[in-house]
Design a protein around this motif. Structure first.
Motif, short mmCIF file in Angstrom:
data_model
loop_
_atom_site.label_atom_id
_atom_site.label_comp_id
_atom_site.label_asym_id
_atom_site.label_seq_id
_atom_site.Cartn_x
_atom_site.Cartn_y
_atom_site.Cartn_z
N TRP A 39 0.79 -1.20 -0.03
CA TRP A 39 -0.01 -0.07 -0.10
C TRP A 39 1.03 1.37 0.01
O TRP A 39 0.45 2.23 -0.51
N TYR A 40 1.87 1.40 0.81
CA TYR A 40 2.72 2.65 0.84
C TYR A 40 4.21 1.83 1.14
O TYR A 40 4.72 1.82 2.32
N PRO A 41 4.96 1.29 0.19
CA PRO A 41 6.29 0.61 0.26
C PRO A 41 7.24 1.19 1.08
O PRO A 41 7.51 2.32 1.13
N GLN A 42 7.95 0.22 1.47
CA GLN A 42 9.31 0.75 2.51
C GLN A 42 10.42 0.90 1.29
O GLN A 42 11.11 1.69 1.69
N ASP A 43 10.22 0.35 0.19
CA ASP A 43 11.35 0.63 -0.76
C ASP A 43 11.30 2.11 -1.12
O ASP A 43 10.47 2.39 -1.63
N THR A 97 10.28 3.00 -4.98
CA THR A 97 8.74 2.57 -5.25
C THR A 97 7.83 3.52 -4.27
O THR A 97 6.81 3.92 -4.77
N ARG A 98 8.28 3.76 -3.24
CA ARG A 98 7.34 4.80 -2.32
C ARG A 98 7.62 6.07 -3.13
O ARG A 98 6.47 6.84 -3.17
N ALA A 99 8.65 6.65 -3.75
CA ALA A 99 8.91 7.70 -4.37
C ALA A 99 7.79 8.01 -5.52
O ALA A 99 7.16 8.91 -5.69
N HIS A 122 1.62 -4.07 -7.99
CA HIS A 122 0.91 -4.48 -6.95
C HIS A 122 -0.04 -3.04 -6.64
O HIS A 122 0.55 -1.95 -7.15
N ILE A 123 -1.27 -3.28 -6.27
CA ILE A 123 -1.99 -1.93 -5.77
C ILE A 123 -1.37 -1.13 -4.78
O ILE A 123 -0.84 -1.82 -3.76
N SER A 124 -1.52 0.13 -4.71
CA SER A 124 -1.17 0.89 -3.59
C SER A 124 -2.00 2.21 -3.32
O SER A 124 -3.11 2.06 -4.10
#
Length: 232
Positions: free
Chosen positions: A75-79, A82-84, A153-155
Motif C-alpha cells: 500500500w505504501y512500500p518501504q522500498d 517505489t514509495r517515491a 501491486h496496488i498501492s
C-alpha cells in the motif's frame, strides 16, 4: 474508545480512507458527516477538526492510524524508489486530476441539479477537455503498461485515483468507455479491493444524481461559496 473516522462518502478522500480501513481490517466507528447538509459547519464537528474538513480521525490522543495499525507493504512500500513513485503520483493528482474531476462533477451535475445554478456550456466543455488531458497523462505517465499505477501491486496511489475518477462517473461522464487501458486498470483495482467493498464505498456518490434540489437558502449560499472556484 477506539478509532473514529469522520467521513462523507460523497468525498473522494473519504472513500479512499474508508476502503483502505475496511480492506485492511482496521476496526473503526464510522461517524458520518454530511457535507451537503452543512454538518461540517457545526460546533460539535469543530471540536473534532477546527478546519471543518473531512476525512478526520479521532484515536485517543490523535495517534495517526497508519502508525498504529499494520497493513501490507504494497500500500505504501518501504522500498524508497517505489514509495517515491507513490508520492509522485499523489503530488500530481492533488493539483491536476482532483481539480478537474471535482469540477466535472459539480459543473455537470451538482450546480445545475442540486443547487439550481446552470453552468455555461463552454465552461463545462473546457473542464471536460481538461479532464480528458488529465486522463491521457494518467495513462501515459503513470499507468503505462503496468498493472497498477506504481508497479505490479496496488498501492494508495491507485486507491486515491479510482475514488477521484468515480466523481465524474457519478455525473454521467463515460470516462472509461473510450479508454480500454484505463478500464482494465479499474477492473484490476476493483478486484484487488473487492467488488462488494468498492460498490459499498461508492453507493452514496453514484446515487447523487437522484438527490432532490437543495431548498435551504442559507445552506445553498454557503455551499455555493465553498465550491465557487469549481465554476472556473
Amino acid at each position: 474508545m477506539g478509532l473514529e473516522l469522520y467521513l462523507d462518502l460523497m468525498s473522494q478522500p473519504c472513500r479512499a480512507v474508508y476502503i483502505f480501513a475496511k480492506k485492511n481490517g482496521i476496526p473503526f466507528q464510522l461517524r458520518t458527516i454530511e457535507l451537503l447538509k452543512g454538518q461540517h459547519y457545526t460546533d460539535a464537528f469543530a471540536q473534532v477538526n477546527p478546519l471543518r474538513k473531512v476525512p478526520a480521525l479521532k484515536d485517543g490522543d490523535f495517534v495517526l492510524a497508519e502508525r498504529k495499525y499494520k497493513a501490507p507493504d504494497h500500500w505504501y512500500p518501504q522500498d524508497l524508489q517505489t514509495r517515491a513513485r507513490v508520492d509522485e503520483y499523489l503530488a500530481w493528482q492533488h493539483t491536476a486530476l482532483r481539480s478537474c474531476c471535482s469540477r466535472a462533477m459539480w459543473q455537470k451535475m451538482m450546480f445545475p441539479v442540486f443547487l439550481g445554478q446552470p453552468v455555461p456550456p463552454e465552461r463545462l466543455a473546457s473542464t471536460l477537455a481538461e479532464l480528458d488531458g488529465c486522463l491521457q497523462m494518467l495513462e501515459d505517465k503513470f499507468l503505462q503498461n503496468k498493472a497498477f499505477l506504481t508497479g505490479p501491486h496496488i498501492s494508495v496511489a491507485d486507491l486515491v485515483a479510482i475514488t477521484e475518477l468515480m466523481h465524474p462517473v457519478s455525473a454521467g461522464c463515460k470516462i472509461f468507455e473510450s479508454r480500454p487501458k484505463l478500464a482494465a486498470w479499474r477492473q484490476r483495482v476493483e478486484a484487488a479491493v473487492g467488488e462488494s467493498l468498492f460498490q459499498e464505498a461508492h453507493e452514496v456518490v453514484l446515487k447523487a444524481k437522484d438527490m432532490p434540489p437543495l431548498m435551504d437558502p442559507t445552506l445553498k449560499e454557503k455551499l455555493k461559496l465553498s465550491v465557487q472556484c469549481l465554476l472556473h
